[in-house]
Enzyme design. Structure first.
Site, PDB file in Angstrom:
ATOM      1  CB  SER A  18      -0.914  -0.008   1.224  1.00  0.00           C
ATOM      2  OG  SER A  18      -1.583   1.231   1.294  1.00  0.00           O
ATOM      3  CG  HIS A  72      -4.226  -1.164  -1.530  1.00  0.00           C
ATOM      4  ND1 HIS A  72      -5.401  -1.790  -1.890  1.00  0.00           N
ATOM      5  CD2 HIS A  72      -4.545  -0.336  -0.502  1.00  0.00           C
ATOM      6  CE1 HIS A  72      -6.387  -1.379  -1.099  1.00  0.00           C
ATOM      7  NE2 HIS A  72      -5.894  -0.498  -0.253  1.00  0.00           N
ATOM      8  CG  ASP A 104      -5.145   2.924   1.055  1.00  0.00           C
ATOM      9  OD1 ASP A 104      -6.130   2.187   0.867  1.00  0.00           O
ATOM     10  OD2 ASP A 104      -4.089   2.536   1.581  1.00  0.00           O
ATOM     11  CG  MET A 136      -7.770   7.921   2.776  1.00  0.00           C
ATOM     12  SD  MET A 136      -6.769   7.915   4.264  1.00  0.00           S
ATOM     13  CE  MET A 136      -6.292   6.205   4.334  1.00  0.00           C
ATOM     14  CG  HIS A 183      -9.463   1.011  -0.432  1.00  0.00           C
ATOM     15  ND1 HIS A 183      -8.908   0.755   0.810  1.00  0.00           N
ATOM     16  CD2 HIS A 183     -10.808   1.063  -0.222  1.00  0.00           C
ATOM     17  CE1 HIS A 183      -9.868   0.652   1.706  1.00  0.00           C
ATOM     18  NE2 HIS A 183     -11.028   0.847   1.118  1.00  0.00           N
ATOM     19  CG  MET A 229     -11.127   4.149   2.312  1.00  0.00           C
ATOM     20  SD  MET A 229      -9.598   3.981   3.255  1.00  0.00           S
ATOM     21  CE  MET A 229      -8.428   4.108   1.921  1.00  0.00           C
ATOM     22  CG  MET A 264     -12.191  -1.931   4.979  1.00  0.00           C
ATOM     23  SD  MET A 264     -10.645  -1.609   4.112  1.00  0.00           S
ATOM     24  CE  MET A 264      -9.626  -0.876   5.402  1.00  0.00           C
ATOM     25  CG  PHE A 317      -5.524   6.921  10.464  1.00  0.00           C
ATOM     26  CD1 PHE A 317      -5.001   8.171  10.134  1.00  0.00           C
ATOM     27  CD2 PHE A 317      -6.787   6.853  11.053  1.00  0.00           C
ATOM     28  CE1 PHE A 317      -5.728   9.333  10.397  1.00  0.00           C
ATOM     29  CE2 PHE A 317      -7.519   8.010  11.311  1.00  0.00           C
ATOM     30  CZ  PHE A 317      -6.983   9.255  10.983  1.00  0.00           C
ATOM     31  CG  ASP A 352      -6.819  -2.346   3.061  1.00  0.00           C
ATOM     32  OD1 ASP A 352      -5.717  -2.189   3.612  1.00  0.00           O
ATOM     33  OD2 ASP A 352      -7.397  -1.453   2.410  1.00  0.00           O
ATOM     34  N   GLY A 353      -5.610  -4.001   6.142  1.00  0.00           N
ATOM     35  CA  GLY A 353      -5.442  -3.373   7.452  1.00  0.00           C
ATOM     36  C   GLY A 353      -4.762  -4.289   8.452  1.00  0.00           C
ATOM     37  N   GLY A 354      -3.589  -3.879   8.905  1.00  0.00           N
ATOM     38  CA  GLY A 354      -2.902  -4.643   9.948  1.00  0.00           C
ATOM     39  C   GLY A 354      -2.376  -5.988   9.494  1.00  0.00           C
ATOM     40  N   GLY A 366       0.703  -2.187   4.181  1.00  0.00           N
ATOM     41  CA  GLY A 366       1.327  -0.867   4.175  1.00  0.00           C
ATOM     42  C   GLY A 366       2.535  -0.847   5.076  1.00  0.00           C
TER      43      GLY A 366
HETATM   44  C1  DX5 Z   1      -6.419   1.848   5.727  1.00  0.00           C
HETATM   45  C2  DX5 Z   1      -6.072   1.646   4.283  1.00  0.00           C
HETATM   46  C3  DX5 Z   1      -5.064   0.593   4.132  1.00  0.00           C
HETATM   47  C4  DX5 Z   1      -3.711   0.924   4.711  1.00  0.00           C
HETATM   48  C5  DX5 Z   1      -3.173  -0.350   5.294  1.00  0.00           C
HETATM   49  O1  DX5 Z   1      -7.494   2.635   5.863  1.00  0.00           O
HETATM   50  O2  DX5 Z   1      -7.209   1.287   3.529  1.00  0.00           O
HETATM   51  O3  DX5 Z   1      -4.909   0.176   2.775  1.00  0.00           O
HETATM   52  O4  DX5 Z   1      -2.797   1.425   3.767  1.00  0.00           O
HETATM   53  O5  DX5 Z   1      -2.047  -0.067   6.032  1.00  0.00           O
HETATM   54  P1  DX5 Z   1      -1.459  -1.127   7.074  1.00  0.00           P
HETATM   55  O6  DX5 Z   1      -1.087  -2.328   6.283  1.00  0.00           O
HETATM   56  O7  DX5 Z   1      -0.290  -0.401   7.642  1.00  0.00           O
HETATM   57  O8  DX5 Z   1      -2.535  -1.408   8.076  1.00  0.00           O
HETATM   58 ZN    ZN Z   2      -6.793   0.369   1.482  1.00  0.00          ZN
END
Ligand code: DX5
Ligand code: ZN
Length: 222
Positions: A9, A34, A36, A38, A67, A69, A138, A144, A179-181, A201
């Site tokens: 990401s 990926h 993001d 926002m 993606h 958001m 998600m 973030f 996606d996330g963590g 990410g």
């Molecule tokens: C979060 C994003 C993710 C983010 C993931 O809102 O949609 O794509 O980049 O980052 P990590 O992998 O650090 O959680």
């Molecule tokens: Zn994302």
């Protein structure tokens, strides 16, 4: 078992070294990038616009997985596809007529994706399955990078995968992205639960050597 796709990401990359960091993950075997988007409304933060996607399109031949958001995804699908997105995902929570928008994305030649916030049930995909090329599950509340993985995502991933496999008319090729963590500690469990695309990410671009981090994630996902 089909290959698990890895999608670093860009949100976590060092923009001063964008070109080198993209080249490093591409060389190390990344499958997608990926990106993001926002808008400061659907999520509290602001990130990138179509211009960055255009720049990435010139830097790499990797598919760009956008993606959205954003509060008003209908408005943004065309500019991002024109900029070079190979797939666009938007949030079910932000769209009144998701079927129409999914069909529109496909009609523009891109992969149509639908993202679900952690609290949105897997079952909400039920009447949309034939329209889906990708589901983004998600595993943090979006907005973030570097947030901790929400463990309730594991059973949800299995429920999403099972729902897609059971649905009449669903594309068997529909991918499930998490996606996330995501990182080496949970990659194997995520794949076992049904994830076919891992977004990462912090666990890639947050590391001193993103290429090596991608290889480590690939090994962990096996
Ligand atoms: C979060 C994003 C993710 C983010 C993931 O809102 O949609 O794509 O980049 O980052 P990590 O992998 O650090 O959680
Ligand atoms: Zn994302």
């Amino acid at each position: 078992m089909p290959k698990t796709l890895l999608a670093p990401s860009i949100l976590s990359c060092d923009l001063l070294r964008l070109e080198a960091q993209v080249a490093a993950v591409e060389r190390a075997g990344a499958d997608w990038l990926h990106v993001d988007i926002m808008d400061g409304h659907f999520v509290p933060a602001l990130s990138f616009g179509p211009k960055l996607v255009e720049t990435l399109r010139r830097l790499t031949s990797l598919p760009l997985d956008v993606h959205l958001m954003v509060e008003d995804p209908d408005r943004w699908v065309e500019p991002f596809i024109a900029a070079g997105a190979g797939g666009v995902s938007f949030h079910l929570e932000a769209c009144r007529h998701p079927r129409r928008l999914l069909r529109h994305i496909r009609s523009l030649g891109a992969r149509a994706g639908l993202a679900l916030n952690p609290a949105t049930p897997a079952d909400s995909l039920r009447y949309l399955t034939p329209e889906l090329d990708l589901v983004v599950v998600m595993s943090v509340d979006p907005g973030f990078a570097a947030q901790p993985f929400l463990p309730e995502t594991l059973p949800k991933l299995s429920a999403v995968r099972a729902g897609l496999d059971a649905a009449a008319g669903a594309r068997t090729a529909c991918l499930v992205e998490v996606d996330g963590g995501v990182g080496p500690a949970n990659a194997k469990a995520l794949v076992a639960a049904g994830a076919s695309v891992l977004v990462a990410g912090n666990s890639i671009f947050g590391q001193t050597d993103p290429g090596a981090a991608l290889v480590a994630l690939r090994q962990a996902a096996r």
